[in-house]
Design an enzyme around this catalytic site. Structure first.
Site, PDB file in Angstrom:
ATOM      1  N   ASP A  11      43.864  41.884  29.731  1.00  0.00           N
ATOM      2  CA  ASP A  11      43.302  42.966  30.457  1.00  0.00           C
ATOM      3  C   ASP A  11      43.846  42.694  32.113  1.00  0.00           C
ATOM      4  OD1 ASP A  11      42.032  40.136  30.608  1.00  0.00           O
ATOM      5  OD2 ASP A  11      40.365  41.168  30.850  1.00  0.00           O
ATOM      6  N   HIS A 246      43.134  30.471  34.391  1.00  0.00           N
ATOM      7  CA  HIS A 246      43.278  30.390  32.699  1.00  0.00           C
ATOM      8  C   HIS A 246      43.728  30.915  31.543  1.00  0.00           C
ATOM      9  CE1 HIS A 246      38.827  29.731  34.375  1.00  0.00           C
ATOM     10  NE2 HIS A 246      38.764  31.318  34.956  1.00  0.00           N
TER      11      HIS A 246
HETATM   12  C1  BDR Z   1      38.753  35.715  32.017  1.00  0.00           C
HETATM   13  O1  BDR Z   1      37.871  35.787  32.528  1.00  0.00           O
HETATM   14  C2  BDR Z   1      38.850  37.022  33.433  1.00  0.00           C
HETATM   15  O2  BDR Z   1      37.976  36.680  34.162  1.00  0.00           O
HETATM   16  C3  BDR Z   1      40.202  35.963  33.333  1.00  0.00           C
HETATM   17  O3  BDR Z   1      41.195  36.945  33.248  1.00  0.00           O
HETATM   18  C4  BDR Z   1      40.252  35.370  32.467  1.00  0.00           C
HETATM   19  O4  BDR Z   1      41.079  36.135  31.150  1.00  0.00           O
HETATM   20  C5  BDR Z   1      38.464  34.064  32.067  1.00  0.00           C
HETATM   21  O5  BDR Z   1      36.945  33.517  32.079  1.00  0.00           O
HETATM   22 CA    CA Z   2      42.097  37.765  31.143  1.00  0.00          CA
END
Ligand code: BDR
Ligand code: CA
Length: 343
Positions: A11, A246
């Site tokens: 995403d 992340h």
């Molecule tokens: C996840 O949520 C999104 O905001 C980031 O891209 C990551 O995949 C972290 O909780």
């Molecule tokens: Ca993400």
């Protein structure tokens, strides 16, 4: 060196974009394609961001496929205010990227995923860093795909630590809990890279300065994006002293499982009630040995960060030299080569 065949399901917000740069720069990954999903931004925007980031990295050989635009059973999707604060309205920190000029493929993301699993089977690793709606659609349409796929590495969930949207839920799982439940219970071989480990890995201004010191437009844009993300963390979680890396961590652990220590369980996601979005072991399988999900509980953050900066640097220092064969050149050591002192 045999490269891992990998598809990224993204995403594409800022850390997803960094995951592309990291995967593109690792010499042990063959990046087969990117599918888009709603989440930080709409699925259309996620696809566009992936195309533009690939262009910035000189990786226009990687195809991008349009994925699901809304959670299972829903027609529409609009990013939450918090996503816009963290990733910007355009998902890449309001940074203007040169439009790639490329379009998404005509085949849908879900069809591409099914075709790839059926063709490559155990050779294929899928890394999913957004809501799990594309993967749920794959397993609902083609249940046998779950057992055929090599590994499914998911950035999502929070098993031993608090969530980031509310005390019990992480954003990607809460984005479509029914899809997460379908995926966790599909029988696929899953590695969960949740907040348990991603919150231990940080980028700071030291790394953005390093990106700028590479002296390329690609390095500058990646630094600009990362600083937007850093500022959001400074406002929302000042105690952290940096921003969590992340999504790239899921790529890193997919390529080099020795980066993490794991605990196996039969995982699922709560889809209803006050704990909607929680990732939790399945009570009815507590006495069944083994598990379908290796939950990452510890990470060698130092080695990960070092390898991350090396690989992103490889992508960003000379994007005009990039391409599918890059990994075969220059004899650069693979980030996956773990020393005996590592976890
Ligand atoms: C996840 O949520 C999104 O905001 C980031 O891209 C990551 O995949 C972290 O909780
Ligand atoms: Ca993400």
């Amino acid at each position: 060196m045999e490269k891992k065949k990998m598809i990224l399901d993204l995403d594409t917000g800022i850390d997803d974009a960094l995951a592309i740069a990291y995967a593109a720069g690792r010499t042990d990954i063959e990046l087969l394609g990117i599918t888009s999903v709603f989440g930080n931004v709409t699925a259309d925007r996620a696809a566009e961001n992936s195309l533009d980031i690939l262009a910035l990295l000189g990786r226009e050989d990687v195809p991008v496929y349009q994925g699901e635009g809304a959670p299972l059973g829903e027609e529409t999707y609009a990013p939450a205010a918090i996503s816009r604060q963290i990733h910007g309205e355009n998902g890449v920190g309001e940074i203007r990227l040169a439009p790639s000029g490329r379009k998404t493929e005509t085949e849908s993301g879900v069809d591409f995923l099914i075709r790839s699993i059926m063709t490559l089977g155990k050779e294929l690793t899928i890394v999913a860093t957004g809501p799990l709606t594309n993967l749920a659609a794959v397993f609902r349409r083609c249940p046998q795909a779950a057992g055929q796929l090599g590994k499914l590495v998911i950035m999502g969930g929070a098993v031993t630590v608090p969530g980031n949207v509310c005390p019990w839920a992480e954003a990607n799982i809460l984005g479509d809990p029914a899809a997460a439940k379908t995926v966790f219970e599909s029988g696929a071989d899953i590695v969960l890279v949740g907040l348990d480990v991603t919150m231990r890995t940080l980028l700071t201004r030291k790394e953005t300065a390093q990106m700028r010191a590479w002296g390329t437009e690609t390095g500058e844009k990646l630094a600009d994006m990362t600083e937007f993300y850093l500022k959001a963390y400074e406002r929302l979680a000042p105690w952290m002293g940096g921003c969590a890396i992340h999504d790239p961590l899921a790529v890193g652990i997919a390529a080099d499982p020795s980066l993490a220590e794991t605990f196996s369980t039969y995982l699922t996601a709560e889809t209803e009630g006050p704990l909607r979005g929680r990732t939790i072991g399945r009570q009815e399988l507590l006495r069944t040995p083994g598990g379908n999900t290796a939950v990452c509980l510890n990470v060698d953050a130092e080695r990960y960060l070092k390898g991350f900066m090396e690989a992103v640097g490889r992508s960003a220092k000379a994007p005009e030299m990039n391409g599918p064969e890059r990994g075969a050149d220059a004899g650069a050591p693979a980030e996956g080569s773990a020393g005996k002192d590592n976890l």
